[in-house]
Design a protein around this motif. Structure first.
Motif, PDB file in Angstrom:
ATOM      1  N   ILE A   1      39.721  -8.183  24.522  1.00  0.00           N
ATOM      2  CA  ILE A   1      38.374  -7.905  24.499  1.00  0.00           C
ATOM      3  C   ILE A   1      37.663  -8.764  25.388  1.00  0.00           C
ATOM      4  O   ILE A   1      37.383  -9.936  25.150  1.00  0.00           O
ATOM      5  N   LYS A   2      36.911  -8.541  26.567  1.00  0.00           N
ATOM      6  CA  LYS A   2      36.302  -9.405  27.445  1.00  0.00           C
ATOM      7  C   LYS A   2      34.774  -9.103  26.958  1.00  0.00           C
ATOM      8  O   LYS A   2      34.190  -7.955  26.636  1.00  0.00           O
ATOM      9  N   THR A   3      33.931 -10.062  27.051  1.00  0.00           N
ATOM     10  CA  THR A   3      32.776 -10.334  26.969  1.00  0.00           C
ATOM     11  C   THR A   3      32.067 -10.238  28.555  1.00  0.00           C
ATOM     12  O   THR A   3      32.339 -11.015  29.293  1.00  0.00           O
ATOM     13  N   LEU A   4      30.852  -9.305  28.679  1.00  0.00           N
ATOM     14  CA  LEU A   4      30.340  -9.289  29.911  1.00  0.00           C
ATOM     15  C   LEU A   4      28.941  -9.773  29.440  1.00  0.00           C
ATOM     16  O   LEU A   4      28.053  -9.158  28.988  1.00  0.00           O
ATOM     17  N   PRO A   5      28.668 -10.917  29.911  1.00  0.00           N
ATOM     18  CA  PRO A   5      27.611 -11.754  29.503  1.00  0.00           C
ATOM     19  C   PRO A   5      26.393 -10.976  29.861  1.00  0.00           C
ATOM     20  O   PRO A   5      26.127 -10.441  30.667  1.00  0.00           O
ATOM     21  N   LYS A   6      25.249 -10.808  28.903  1.00  0.00           N
ATOM     22  CA  LYS A   6      24.118  -9.900  28.793  1.00  0.00           C
ATOM     23  C   LYS A   6      24.165  -8.507  29.036  1.00  0.00           C
ATOM     24  O   LYS A   6      23.503  -7.784  28.897  1.00  0.00           O
ATOM     25  N   ILE A   7      25.576  -8.262  29.005  1.00  0.00           N
ATOM     26  CA  ILE A   7      25.799  -6.718  29.175  1.00  0.00           C
ATOM     27  C   ILE A   7      26.475  -5.968  27.991  1.00  0.00           C
ATOM     28  O   ILE A   7      25.940  -5.355  27.163  1.00  0.00           O
ATOM     29  N   GLY A   8      27.804  -6.586  27.696  1.00  0.00           N
ATOM     30  CA  GLY A   8      28.457  -5.850  26.521  1.00  0.00           C
ATOM     31  C   GLY A   8      29.730  -6.225  26.586  1.00  0.00           C
ATOM     32  O   GLY A   8      30.242  -7.441  26.840  1.00  0.00           O
ATOM     33  N   TYR A   9      30.640  -5.266  26.151  1.00  0.00           N
ATOM     34  CA  TYR A   9      31.952  -5.620  26.173  1.00  0.00           C
ATOM     35  C   TYR A   9      32.889  -4.611  26.511  1.00  0.00           C
ATOM     36  O   TYR A   9      32.631  -3.369  26.930  1.00  0.00           O
ATOM     37  N   LEU A  10      34.478  -4.828  26.915  1.00  0.00           N
ATOM     38  CA  LEU A  10      35.216  -3.867  27.166  1.00  0.00           C
ATOM     39  C   LEU A  10      36.644  -4.276  26.751  1.00  0.00           C
ATOM     40  O   LEU A  10      36.744  -5.581  26.549  1.00  0.00           O
TER      41      LEU A  10
END
Ligand code: CA
Length: 225
Positions: free
Chosen positions: A209-218
């Motif tokens: 599970i990757k966090t994309l800062p200020k965006i969300g997750y994938l």
């Protein structure tokens, strides 16, 4: 496979239509989104290619209306608007992918095939598996390398969403709407807390599970095992 193409620039519309037809797709090509709304019922698409700047109804407005009735059919945005905000906005409103203009037709065809394959994968099974994590949607069981995990309902729903759509970016707002429901008065912090718990329970697999800062997750692994 039926593709609905909405693009007002005649030259581009024709070249896309021609290329996709040559790849064996059936294409309904329209120069505006108002007409597209009219054909949805008679000719439901398997995938939508959507320009954003259009005469009349705008691409994102069309997307909103489309997603109210259909959360499943992939929508790929093709647009000259290419800032990060444009991309995030479209993903938040329910687009699956975003291809900034100009793009290669080869890449477009590839993205279409990937989106359709994902759809096919998820339709064919009640068990979703990625990178050693598997979730049985009917039996409501989650296994990590064969070891059963105890998840809460929300954690289960989040994991199911990610495994259904690996590599797709979900914004916090999208996750709130999809898992907690529209109009819930929770904020994005709720999502972060649940994601942190889910990650912890998945132990080493939590890294997928990757966090994309200020965006969300994938969920970032394409491995199906
Ligand atoms: Ca346009």
């Amino acid at each position: 496979m039926q593709i609905l193409l909405i693009e007002d620039e005649p030259g581009l519309r024709e070249v896309i239509e021609y290329s996709l037809a040559r790849e064996g797709f059936q294409v309904t090509a329209l120069d505006n989104a108002n007409d597209a709304l009219m054909v949805l019922e008679d000719c439901p698409p398997d995938l939508v290619l959507l320009d954003l700047m259009l005469p009349g109804l705008q691409g994102l407005q069309f997307l909103d209306i489309f997603r109210q009735h259909d959360q499943r059919t992939p929508v790929i945005i093709i647009s000259a608007k290419n800032t990060e905000e444009d991309v995030i906005r479209a993903l938040e409103r329910g687009a699956d992918d975003y291809l900034p203009k100009p793009f290669s037709l080869k890449l477009l065809v590839m993205k279409i095939r990937v989106a359709l394959r994902r759809l096919n994968d998820q339709a064919s099974s009640n068990v979703l598996s990625r990178g050693g994590v598997s979730i049985d949607l009917e039996a409501h069981r989650v296994l990590n390398d064969g070891v059963e995990l105890q998840l809460t309902q929300k954690e289960f729903d989040l994991l199911a969403l990610f495994l259904r759509r690996p590599q797709k970016v979900f914004t916090r707002n999208q996750l709130l709407n999809m898992i907690w429901g529209y109009g819930s008065d929770l904020n994005s912090r709720t999502v972060d807390v649940h994601m942190a718990m889910l990650r912890k329970k998945l132990s080493d697999k939590g890294n997928y599970i990757k966090t994309l800062p200020k965006i969300g997750y994938l969920w970032e692994t394409g491995e199906k095992k």
